[in-house]
Design an enzyme around this catalytic site. Structure first.
Site, PDB file in Angstrom:
ATOM      1  N   ASP A 183     -11.360   2.880   4.128  1.00  0.00           N
ATOM      2  CA  ASP A 183     -11.747   1.631   3.894  1.00  0.00           C
ATOM      3  C   ASP A 183     -13.187   1.276   4.173  1.00  0.00           C
ATOM      4  OD1 ASP A 183      -9.954  -0.554   3.935  1.00  0.00           O
ATOM      5  OD2 ASP A 183      -9.296  -0.284   5.785  1.00  0.00           O
ATOM      6  N   LYS A 214       0.987  -1.096   0.010  1.00  0.00           N
ATOM      7  CA  LYS A 214       0.084  -0.057  -0.006  1.00  0.00           C
ATOM      8  C   LYS A 214       0.939   1.145   0.161  1.00  0.00           C
ATOM      9  CE  LYS A 214      -3.876  -2.481   2.211  1.00  0.00           C
ATOM     10  NZ  LYS A 214      -4.473  -2.834   3.479  1.00  0.00           N
ATOM     11  N   GLN A 256      -5.233  -1.479   9.488  1.00  0.00           N
ATOM     12  CA  GLN A 256      -4.858  -2.961   8.946  1.00  0.00           C
ATOM     13  C   GLN A 256      -5.631  -3.955   9.998  1.00  0.00           C
ATOM     14  OE1 GLN A 256      -3.723  -3.463   5.668  1.00  0.00           O
ATOM     15  NE2 GLN A 256      -4.157  -5.498   6.103  1.00  0.00           N
TER      16      GLN A 256
HETATM   17  N1  GUN Z   1      -7.301  -6.786   5.943  1.00  0.00           N
HETATM   18  C1  GUN Z   1      -7.741  -7.719   4.886  1.00  0.00           C
HETATM   19  N2  GUN Z   1      -8.463  -7.008   4.184  1.00  0.00           N
HETATM   20  C2  GUN Z   1      -8.320  -5.738   4.462  1.00  0.00           C
HETATM   21  C3  GUN Z   1      -8.942  -4.182   4.012  1.00  0.00           C
HETATM   22  O1  GUN Z   1      -9.464  -4.180   3.111  1.00  0.00           O
HETATM   23  N3  GUN Z   1      -8.664  -3.359   4.836  1.00  0.00           N
HETATM   24  C4  GUN Z   1      -8.102  -3.363   6.137  1.00  0.00           C
HETATM   25  N4  GUN Z   1      -7.907  -2.319   6.951  1.00  0.00           N
HETATM   26  N5  GUN Z   1      -7.522  -4.324   6.586  1.00  0.00           N
HETATM   27  C5  GUN Z   1      -7.701  -5.600   5.780  1.00  0.00           C
END
Ligand code: GUN
Length: 290
Positions: A120, A53, A97
């Protein structure tokens, strides 16, 4: 002929579109969009995702900041970090995350993110916005699936769609997006009876159940669109790494039935990061456009 939906290529196009807009923004003397990623603990997969990311942000001209916190972080300490980011004028998007350690109430943390920075789309306000069809933030993976369908000219209106999986991150928002796009949607999951029969009626199948090669080609309707959200690592002594990645769908047998199919890897996976960049740019434009 089965068409393979190339998520890597679509994702590259979206990233380039975001990068061009960010550059224009900067050239107009405006502040660059900024994303903060909060990573708690030492989860290897999470570390890999967060580093991907960060790199994607840098490439698109988006300012990125990583906040690493120990596995032992307290709820109070974590909420303090989130609040600091809410007040930080360099930051327009906040991503915590997941998963978080078991002593942390995940939803409570998400509830403290400013909904205007919730790239998100996990805050209840944004979950509600999606349900009400009010413009807000939509979770990146299901948003990426919609974008893949759109850019592949796949019609959704009136189609039978089946979403396999009911998670807050993928299954539920996916079903809502398909409903909003006028599909007739079924949500199926591990407890669903007659799953093969249900899948056999689906014109569009989105598999997000997290079980390697769970969906068999023989269950799939001839000419269906198959979107595989799964990323599962399975042992493979024939591979140099000793493992390989497979989706939730048995690819070869499904590809023989489907009109369109997404591969794993190179399908939905790359779309998630592209949509995160797109959501971060959207946050900056919508709420902080100075
Ligand atoms: N863990 C797995 N997929 C995601 C996601 O799309 N966003 C976040 N914040 N954590 C994740």
């Amino acid at each position: 002929m089965t068409k393979i939906i190339d998520g890597k290529a679509i994702s590259a196009t979206i990233k380039a579109e975001v990068a061009a807009e960010v550059q224009q923004m900067i050239e107009a003397g405006k502040q660059a969009p900024g994303l903060a990623v909060v990573l708690v603990g030492e989860n290897k997969a999470s570390q890999v995702y967060v580093s991907m990311k960060k790199k994607a942000c840098e490439k698109a001209g988006i300012y990125s900041r990583e906040i690493q916190l120990p596995e032992t972080v307290t709820m109070n300490e974590l909420l303090t970090e989130v609040k600091k980011l809410n007040d930080d004028s360099q930051i327009h998007g906040i991503l915590v995350q997941l998963p978080l350690p078991s002593h942390i109430d995940e939803q409570e943390v998400l509830n403290h993110i400013d909904p205007r920075k919730d790239v998100d789309g996990f805050h209840p306000i944004n979950v509600g916005n999606l349900s009400l069809k009010i413009d807000g933030f939509v979770p990146c993976t299901p948003l990426g699936v919609m974008e893949m369908l759109k850019r592949s000219n796949i019609e959704i209106q009136g189609k039978n769609a089946l979403v396999l999986g009911r998670s807050n991150i993928v299954g539920k928002p996916m079903a809502m997006l398909l409903t909003n796009a006028h599909a007739t949607v079924t949500i199926a999951h591990s407890k669903t009876r007659d799953l093969a029969e249900q899948i056999g009626r689906a014109d569009i199948l989105v598999a997000a159940i997290g079980r390697p090669e769970f969906v068999k080609g023989e269950w799939i309707k001839e000419g269906a669109v198959v979107v595989d959200v799964g990323i599962n690592s399975i042992d493979d002594p024939n591979s140099a790494k000793g493992y390989r990645l497979v989706g939730d769908v048995e690819y070869e047998s499904a590809a023989a039935k489907a009109a369109h199919i997404t591969p794993v890897p190179g399908g939905v996976g790359p779309m998630t990061i592209a949509m995160l960049l797109s959501n971060t740019l959207k946050a900056k434009k919508k709420y902080y456009n100075s």
